[in-house]
Enzyme design. Structure first.
Site, PDB file in Angstrom:
ATOM      1  N   GLY A  29       0.878  -1.169   0.000  1.00  0.00           N
ATOM      2  CA  GLY A  29       0.000   0.000   0.000  1.00  0.00           C
ATOM      3  C   GLY A  29       0.915   1.218   0.000  1.00  0.00           C
ATOM      4  CB  ALA A  30       1.003   4.220  -2.175  1.00  0.00           C
TER       5      ALA A  30
ATOM      6  NE  ARG B  98       5.193  -3.560  -5.017  1.00  0.00           N
ATOM      7  CZ  ARG B  98       3.873  -3.610  -4.729  1.00  0.00           C
ATOM      8  NH1 ARG B  98       3.457  -3.342  -3.505  1.00  0.00           N
ATOM      9  NH2 ARG B  98       3.006  -3.914  -5.667  1.00  0.00           N
TER      10      ARG B  98
ATOM     11  CE  LYS C  32      -2.422  -4.221  -6.471  1.00  0.00           C
ATOM     12  NZ  LYS C  32      -1.067  -4.669  -6.898  1.00  0.00           N
TER      13      LYS C  32
ATOM     14  CG  ASP D 168      -0.019   2.048  -5.893  1.00  0.00           C
ATOM     15  OD1 ASP D 168      -1.200   1.655  -5.995  1.00  0.00           O
ATOM     16  OD2 ASP D 168       0.781   1.623  -5.042  1.00  0.00           O
TER      17      ASP D 168
ATOM     18  CD  GLN E  94      -3.245  -6.962  -3.355  1.00  0.00           C
ATOM     19  OE1 GLN E  94      -4.003  -7.595  -4.077  1.00  0.00           O
ATOM     20  NE2 GLN E  94      -2.049  -6.577  -3.760  1.00  0.00           N
TER      21      GLN E  94
HETATM   22  O1  MRU Z   1       0.410  -4.021  -4.670  1.00  0.00           O
HETATM   23  P1  MRU Z   1      -0.175  -3.297  -3.496  1.00  0.00           P
HETATM   24  O2  MRU Z   1      -0.988  -4.161  -2.606  1.00  0.00           O
HETATM   25  O3  MRU Z   1       0.858  -2.493  -2.745  1.00  0.00           O
HETATM   26  O4  MRU Z   1      -1.167  -2.249  -4.174  1.00  0.00           O
HETATM   27  C1  MRU Z   1      -1.849  -1.357  -3.350  1.00  0.00           C
HETATM   28  C2  MRU Z   1      -2.801  -0.481  -4.067  1.00  0.00           C
HETATM   29  O5  MRU Z   1      -2.937  -0.530  -5.277  1.00  0.00           O
HETATM   30  C3  MRU Z   1      -3.519   0.543  -3.231  1.00  0.00           C
HETATM   31  O6  MRU Z   1      -4.779   0.816  -3.767  1.00  0.00           O
HETATM   32  C4  MRU Z   1      -2.710   1.849  -3.207  1.00  0.00           C
HETATM   33  O7  MRU Z   1      -1.372   1.598  -2.869  1.00  0.00           O
HETATM   34  C5  MRU Z   1      -3.276   2.839  -2.256  1.00  0.00           C
HETATM   35  S1  MRU Z   1      -3.098   2.387  -0.574  1.00  0.00           S
HETATM   36  C6  MRU Z   1      -3.771   3.613   0.363  1.00  0.00           C
END
Ligand code: MRU
Length: 369
Positions: A65-66, A107, A266, A255, A214
């Protein structure tokens, strides 16, 4: 009464919402995180010390999550800076930058990773005249501030987001932009949690979010643990629930938001947004300004992470569910065109089209405060 399942027993002892997604144990020089790959079955707390351990935790989505990645990077680089044994500034800076570049390579899509690491480096550069030991102390303060800010920012996003919906509304969300992706409240879930506190009784639909689930493993888990009315659906069911009129708004996280409002989130988010447009359901992207990258002009300029084929072919299954040797394409994110987005909800207000102007206004507001 029947025997309680292990998960039920664990939830009674301590709720997932009582744990910190990311924490610093400064005494033991450890980064402490919930291992999100083990949820919802096991709440496992892991402790990380070395650069490789932190890099792996980010790459493997043990912390994800960002905003949470940004907080972990802040604490992580502080702990690594603490390990540098020199009093000479130039040697310290060179070593710091090496570790920073390494963590940054874990990442590529979530801008919060480089945002937090750059912010930490600015502390080092700004205080180059001070003894290294003092700089390390300032790094700790900055990392703690990144985390505290994240909590304030999510709450503010929640307040603005809540103004877009009314009690009893049906809300659809994709992936996990919840507390597990931040330090508290989440971004896309912040309006839901604030509404829950104020008796809004939302009906939330969580996409399971293939391939890493997720939505099923994290969003459904944290919302259910908080007593929110949540229904889990497969990714290919969003059109069905929208067609039935069950969804009043879509809230998603992101992200990286480009300067024109195109948004990477995502994989599958853009499908939801296109379907929502068809059914006249507004799509709101919840974005802390730390996730808005005004140096990236459009979505086409966003680097989209590609992940291993096994996540699609065998992960979560008892046995492989695809023929050996089949070609697999596994992008972790997609870009939602700004035309499909009804509003970008930030901690400084809601940006609306045309985004080039409204996002600039948001940053001007940030600079003034
Ligand atoms: O691959 P992830 O689980 O890190 O992807 C997360 C997402 O796409 C979330 O929607 C995004 O990071 C926002 S979290 C507040």
């Amino acid at each position: 009464m029947g025997k309680k399942s292990d998960t039920e027993v664990k939830m009674q002892e301590k709720n997932i919402m009582d744990y910190d997604t990311v924490a610093l144990d400064d005494e033991r020089s450890e980064l402490v995180i919930i291992d999100q790959t083990k949820l919802p079955g096991n709440i496992e707390i892991i402790r990380l010390k070395s650069a490789e351990e932190i890099w792996n935790a980010i790459y493997l989505l043990q912390v994800r999550g960002a905003p949470a990645i940004g907080v972990a990077a802040g604490f992580g680089i502080y702990l690594l800076a603490k390990q540098i044994k020199t009093e000479d500034f130039d040697t310290f800076l060179a070593e710091f930058q090496k570790k920073k570049d390494y963590l940054n390579s874990a990442r590529p899509t979530a801008v919060n990773l480089s945002w937090a690491l750059n912010r930490m480096e600015q502390v080092v550069q700004k205080h180059r005249e001070r003894p290294v030991k003092e700089i390390v102390g300032l790094l700790k303060a900055e990392a703690v501030e990144i985390q505290n800010e994240d909590i304030r920012v999510c709450k503010a996003i929640g307040e603005y987001g809540l103004s877009l919906v009314k009690p009893g509304d049906g809300i659809l969300t994709h992936c996990n932009a919840g507390q597990l992706a931040t330090s508290k409240y989440g971004t896309a879930t912040a309006p839901i949690y604030l509404g829950q506190e104020r008796g809004y009784h939302f009906r939330v639909f969580a996409d399971e979010t293939r391939p890493l689930l997720q939505g099923a493993r994290l969003t459904a888990f944290e919302l259910q643990s908080s007593g929110v009315d949540v229904t889990l659906i497969c990714d290919n069911m969003s059109a069905s629930v929208m067609q039935k009129g069950w969804i009043n708004a879509v809230f998603v996280g992101c992200d990286r938001v480009a300067a024109n409002g195109d948004t990477a989130n995502k994989i599958g988010t853009s499908v939801v947004a296109a379907v929502a447009k068809h059914y006249g359901v507004p799509v709101y992207v919840c974005a802390p300004t730390s996730t808005i990258d005004m140096d990236t002009q459009t979505g086409a300029d966003i680097h989209i992470e590609e992940r291993p084929a096994e996540e699609v072919t065998e992960m979560w299954y008892k046995e492989r569910m695809a023929p050996q040797g089949v070609k697999v394409y596994n992008p972790a994110f997609d870009v939602t065109d700004h035309e499909l987005i009804a509003g970008i909800v930030t901690e400084y207000g809601i940006a609306r089209a045309p985004y080039k102007e409204s996002l600039k206004t948001i940053f001007e507001k940030k600079r003034r405060q």
